[in-house]
Scaffold this motif. Structure first.
Motif, PDB file in Angstrom:
ATOM      1  N   UNK A   1     -22.774  86.458  24.258  1.00 41.84           N
ATOM      2  CA  UNK A   1     -22.692  86.071  25.853  1.00 41.84           C
ATOM      3  C   UNK A   1     -24.321  86.291  26.411  1.00 41.84           C
ATOM      4  N   UNK A   2     -24.821  87.235  26.215  1.00 42.28           N
ATOM      5  CA  UNK A   2     -25.921  87.648  26.048  1.00 42.28           C
ATOM      6  C   UNK A   2     -27.137  87.420  25.940  1.00 42.28           C
ATOM      7  N   UNK A   3     -26.858  86.573  24.561  1.00 40.33           N
ATOM      8  CA  UNK A   3     -28.162  85.986  24.231  1.00 40.33           C
ATOM      9  C   UNK A   3     -27.868  84.241  24.394  1.00 40.33           C
ATOM     10  N   UNK A   4     -26.836  84.106  24.846  1.00 37.61           N
ATOM     11  CA  UNK A   4     -26.738  83.208  25.014  1.00 37.61           C
ATOM     12  C   UNK A   4     -26.319  81.996  26.085  1.00 37.61           C
ATOM     13  N   UNK A   5     -26.675  83.728  26.904  1.00 34.19           N
ATOM     14  CA  UNK A   5     -27.342  83.220  28.423  1.00 34.19           C
ATOM     15  C   UNK A   5     -28.523  82.917  28.764  1.00 34.19           C
TER      16      UNK A   5
ATOM     17  N   UNK B   1     -25.142  76.160  38.759  1.00 29.43           N
ATOM     18  CA  UNK B   1     -24.814  77.185  38.511  1.00 29.43           C
ATOM     19  C   UNK B   1     -24.479  77.225  37.721  1.00 29.43           C
ATOM     20  N   UNK B   2     -24.486  77.742  36.624  1.00 26.24           N
ATOM     21  CA  UNK B   2     -23.239  78.414  35.050  1.00 26.24           C
ATOM     22  C   UNK B   2     -22.834  79.415  35.240  1.00 26.24           C
ATOM     23  N   UNK B   3     -21.414  79.763  35.314  1.00 32.13           N
ATOM     24  CA  UNK B   3     -20.884  81.280  35.280  1.00 32.13           C
ATOM     25  C   UNK B   3     -20.582  81.324  33.681  1.00 32.13           C
ATOM     26  N   UNK B   4     -20.702  82.202  32.987  1.00 34.25           N
ATOM     27  CA  UNK B   4     -20.803  82.427  32.235  1.00 34.25           C
ATOM     28  C   UNK B   4     -20.395  83.812  31.935  1.00 34.25           C
ATOM     29  N   UNK B   5     -18.450  83.538  31.673  1.00 31.84           N
ATOM     30  CA  UNK B   5     -17.667  84.346  31.378  1.00 31.84           C
ATOM     31  C   UNK B   5     -16.447  85.232  30.168  1.00 31.84           C
ATOM     32  N   UNK B   6     -16.917  86.831  30.406  1.00 34.82           N
ATOM     33  CA  UNK B   6     -16.568  87.495  29.036  1.00 34.82           C
ATOM     34  C   UNK B   6     -15.946  88.360  29.397  1.00 34.82           C
ATOM     35  N   UNK B   7     -15.627  89.355  29.063  1.00 36.52           N
ATOM     36  CA  UNK B   7     -15.478  91.218  28.778  1.00 36.52           C
ATOM     37  C   UNK B   7     -16.663  91.262  28.086  1.00 36.52           C
ATOM     38  N   UNK B   8     -16.767  92.480  28.722  1.00 36.13           N
ATOM     39  CA  UNK B   8     -17.922  93.061  27.945  1.00 36.13           C
ATOM     40  C   UNK B   8     -17.205  94.080  26.822  1.00 36.13           C
TER      41      UNK B   8
END
Ligand SMILES: Nc1nc2c(ncn2[C@@H]2O[C@H](COP(=O)(O)OP(=O)(O)OP(=O)(O)O)[C@@H](O)[C@H]2O)c(=O)[nH]1
Ligand SMILES: [Mg+2]
Length: 370
Positions: free
Chosen positions: A102-106, A86-93
């Motif tokens: 991040x949304x497009x990257x995910x 599992x990869x969790x992409x971490x970022x501030x919204x």
């Protein structure tokens, strides 16, 4: 090596990856601003998008940085994470880089990382942030909620940390929030490595839960002084309100985990239906029981929850209330000008116009004595 990788995007994401590195998670980070990323010295794998110098809270810049470099970025992520599930992409919204990218990257990574599930650790800002940040958060959460193949979304709520530490500086709030979020994921991973006579919670169970699409929370409840079943249930439910993640707002858990660690006699007070009464029985429950002499604790993971409408309303409502004022502000930016009250005075500074040359005969005549 751990089976969950953490990819930080933007400054907040990099800070989360930094803490995750300290706890031995596989990590990497992406930023549009090299100066932000270099401070995260524990993260070894870094990608700085060339030609950018931060996104300045502009989500469209963050998005463009990805659109222009998606091939290199996907290659970077692919080569940075080996043997994870599992990869969790971490970022501030509420910033520009992490929120915009991040949304497009995910969405891209879901198809581009074979055999790896992709989820998110998305930070919801404190209640006191300004309009620009709130607008970013609302847009970002909407985009995240529209990703089809996404796994767990952890919503790290900076306000939850502010409730615990009202007097702390921003910096302290950020660091503690990052630490609590990563520690809670780490705690689950550690449990999957233990063995028990009474029921194991293994890595397959954990991945089943975290693979659920929707919002996920993890919380731990010490139940040392609970005297009966209903007190135990109450303590678990209270822990859902007080974790670092946005509190549970509605019914509808899809998959859940329930892990007990502590002395055997207290484990008898666990009553599953009563614990889940408030949020509804999940479709699947994965349990683990670990008899130890330590203080009794129940850790729960709730996955497949809806996005928290009430919490999002608290982000959005001040924008709605100030609709006219904000629209006027923007209108003013585009139309404002200043009119000088002494425009007439500019003439004072005009240079004396060069007079036209006069013919020599004219001048001769002028001095000709009559
Ligand atoms: N929990 C937590 N929140 C953070 C942290 N750093 C920043 N924030 C939050 O993130 C917001 C700022 O976003 P950044 O992550 O700095 O933005 P970015 O993705 O780097 O985007 P730009 O700086 O606009 O290019 C702040 O308003 C906070 O809400 C952190 O380390 N932890
Ligand atoms: Mg930044």
């Amino acid at each position: 090596m751990k089976s969950i990788g953490i990819l930080g995007v933007g400054q907040a994401g990099g800070n989360i990856a930094e803490i995750a590195s300290a706890l031995n998670f596989p990590t990497a980070l992406i930023n549009t601003n090299q100066r932000d990323g270099v401070v995260n010295t524990r993260v070894e794998k870094k990608f700085f998008v060339p030609g950018y110098n931060g996104a300045g809270q502009d989500r469209s810049l963050g998005l463009r940085a990805l659109q222009e470099n998606y091939k290199e970025i996907i290659d970077f992520v692919n080569s940075s994470f080996k043997n994870i599930k599992l990869l969790l992409v971490a970022f501030s919204t509420d910033g520009g880089t992490g929120s915009g990218m991040s949304p497009m990257l995910i969405d891209l990574l879901i198809d581009q990382l074979p055999g790896i599930k992709v989820g998110a650790i998305a930070i919801i800002p404190e209640r006191n942030v300004l309009a620009g940040n709130r607008i970013n958060t609302a847009e970002c959460i909407e985009e995240l909620s529209n990703i089809e193949g996404i796994s767990s979304v952890f919503l790290v709520d900076n306000d939850q940390m502010r409730k615990q530490k009202p007097q702390s500086s921003k910096h302290e709030i950020y660091l503690s929030a990052n630490l609590q979020a990563i520690e809670s994921i780490n705690h689950l991973l550690k449990i999957t490595k233990k063995s028990s006579f009474f029921g194991n919670f293994d890595e397959t169970d954990l991945m089943n839960i975290l693979g659920s699409r929707g919002v996920t929370i993890i919380s731990s409840a010490p139940i040392t002084d609970a005297k009966n079943t209903s007190e135990v249930s109450k303590k678990v439910q209270v822990s859902w309100e007080n974790s670092i993640f946005c509190p549970v707002e509605s019914q509808g858990v899809i998959r859940a985990g329930l892990i007990y660690e502590g002395p055997e006699n207290i484990s008898k007070l666990i009553n599953v239906p009563s614990i889940f009464e408030r949020v509804g029985e999940p479709l699947q429950l994965f349990e683990g029981t670990y008899i130890t002499e330590s203080d009794p604790t129940i850790t729960t993971v709730l996955a497949g929850l809806s996005f928290p409408t009430r919490r999002m309303l608290s982000v959005e409502e001040s924008i709605e209330k100030n609709k006219e004022r904000l629209q006027n502000l923007v209108k003013k930016e585009n139309t404002q000008n200043y009119e000088s009250g002494i425009r007439w005075a500019s003439n004072l500074k005009l240079m004396k116009q060069n007079s036209k040359p006069v013919s020599i005969t004219t001048k001769l005549n002028k001095y000709q004595k009559k």
